[in-house]
Design an enzyme around this catalytic site. Structure first.
Site, short mmCIF file in Angstrom:
data_model
loop_
_atom_site.label_atom_id
_atom_site.label_comp_id
_atom_site.label_asym_id
_atom_site.label_seq_id
_atom_site.Cartn_x
_atom_site.Cartn_y
_atom_site.Cartn_z
N SER A 203 0.83 -1.21 0.00
CA SER A 203 0.00 0.00 0.00
C SER A 203 0.87 1.27 0.00
CB SER A 203 -0.95 -0.05 1.21
OG SER A 203 -1.90 0.97 1.19
N ASP A 214 10.92 5.45 -9.53
CA ASP A 214 10.64 5.96 -10.87
C ASP A 214 11.32 7.30 -11.14
OD1 ASP A 214 9.15 3.73 -11.32
OD2 ASP A 214 7.21 4.74 -11.45
N LYS A 228 -0.49 -4.22 -3.25
CA LYS A 228 -1.79 -3.80 -2.70
C LYS A 228 -2.05 -2.37 -3.16
CE LYS A 228 -4.26 -3.41 1.72
NZ LYS A 228 -4.09 -3.38 3.19
#
Length: 294
Positions: A203, A214, A228
């Site tokens: 999460s 990224d 999740k």
């Protein structure tokens, strides 16, 4: 998120096949001490099969008074394991931080994303700056997540204002919601950052790790995270309620978190044998990367 409860101290949820699974045991809890691991499949609870059982139903069976016992049948690597656990009052840990004088690496271990965890993270970063170190290790292993806002605030320290942190993708049913960096700053120039993740990182942990990976603000070390990444809404229906998935989390580079997780840049396992022996090859590898660049 409430801070404490009576139980065994682990985050559980359904995996992509709908099977009850341990997302992560919390640090220092009876579940961790009993040897329960992230990824363990919960087959029975006190002899009751979990087939078709919801997460909420399982939680009701697992929680209970301090000092009482609950026995699990866990399936790990295809083999059943009987694990008895004595319940206790679970005080959910949030954060630990310290400087390793020998290596010069400053470690911030974050165990959950509570309402005040971003303020605690701010304090840890202040101590990091005061230490004079430029090597930062953020440990998100076994962190089951929590508040999205906390992940956004933490990521904002590392990313310029306006940089995308995560997107709620509604697949065209409504406009996507993009969460962007607040541009908090506070990271000394030249700081190298590594993040530890494993199957128990879920999460909000995946949002923070994915955003920094990224953007090339951090290097991820460990094993693939839980995956999740759904956005849910609760709809009231005639005295009951229906929880439905309305969107999924997408990282800045377009990777879907749900069911896929976050893949580390440097893959390192930590076996049960390592854990029992007190060895941590994942952390050792992250420290090696930070200190040598390799």
């Amino acid at each position: 998120i409430a801070g404490n409860f009576g139980g065994v101290g682990m985050e559980i949820g359904a995996n992509k096949d709908g099977i009850l699974t341990v997302i992560a045991p919390l640090k220092g809890t009876p579940a961790e001490k009993a040897g329960i691991l992230a990824g363990d499949i919960i087959a029975t609870i006190d002899g009751t099969s979990t087939e078709g059982m919801s997460t909420d139903e399982a939680v009701k069976l697992i929680r209970g008074e301090k000092g009482t016992k609950v026995t699990f049948t866990m399936v790990r690597d295809g083999k059943p394991l009987t694990i008895p656990v004595v319940r206790d009052t679970i005080n959910v840990p949030t954060i630990d931080d310290s400087l390793d004088e020998k290596t010069g690496v400053y470690t911030i271990a974050l165990y959950t994303f509570t309402a005040n965890s971003s303020n605690l993270f701010d304090g840890a970063l202040a101590r990091f700056r005061a230490s004079g170190s430029h090597l930062l290790l953020i440990d998100l292993r076994g962190n089951p997540g929590g508040y999205l806002e906390a992940a956004v605030r933490m990521a904002s320290h590392f990313l310029p204002e306006g940089a995308v942190i995560v997107t709620e993708d509604y697949e065209g049913h409504q406009d996507n919601v993009v969460h962007k960096s607040l541009g908090g700053g506070g990271i000394p120039a030249g700081t190298k950052v590594a993040i530890l993740i494993n199957q128990g990182s879920a999460s909000a942990s995946e949002i923070l790790a994915g955003a920094l990976q990224d953007s090339h603000a951090a290097t991820l070390v460990g094993t693939r995270s839980f995956g999740k990444g759904s956005v849910q809404e609760l709809v009231d229906i005639d005295g009951g309620s229906l929880k439905i998935t309305v969107a999924r989390w997408v990282t800045p580079a377009g990777h879907w978190i749900m069911g896929n997780g976050i893949t580390p840049d440097i893959k390192v396992d930590r076996t049960q044998e390592d854990f029992t022996a007190g060895k941590d090859p994942q952390k050792d590898r992250a420290v090696q990367f930070l200190t040598t660049g390799k």
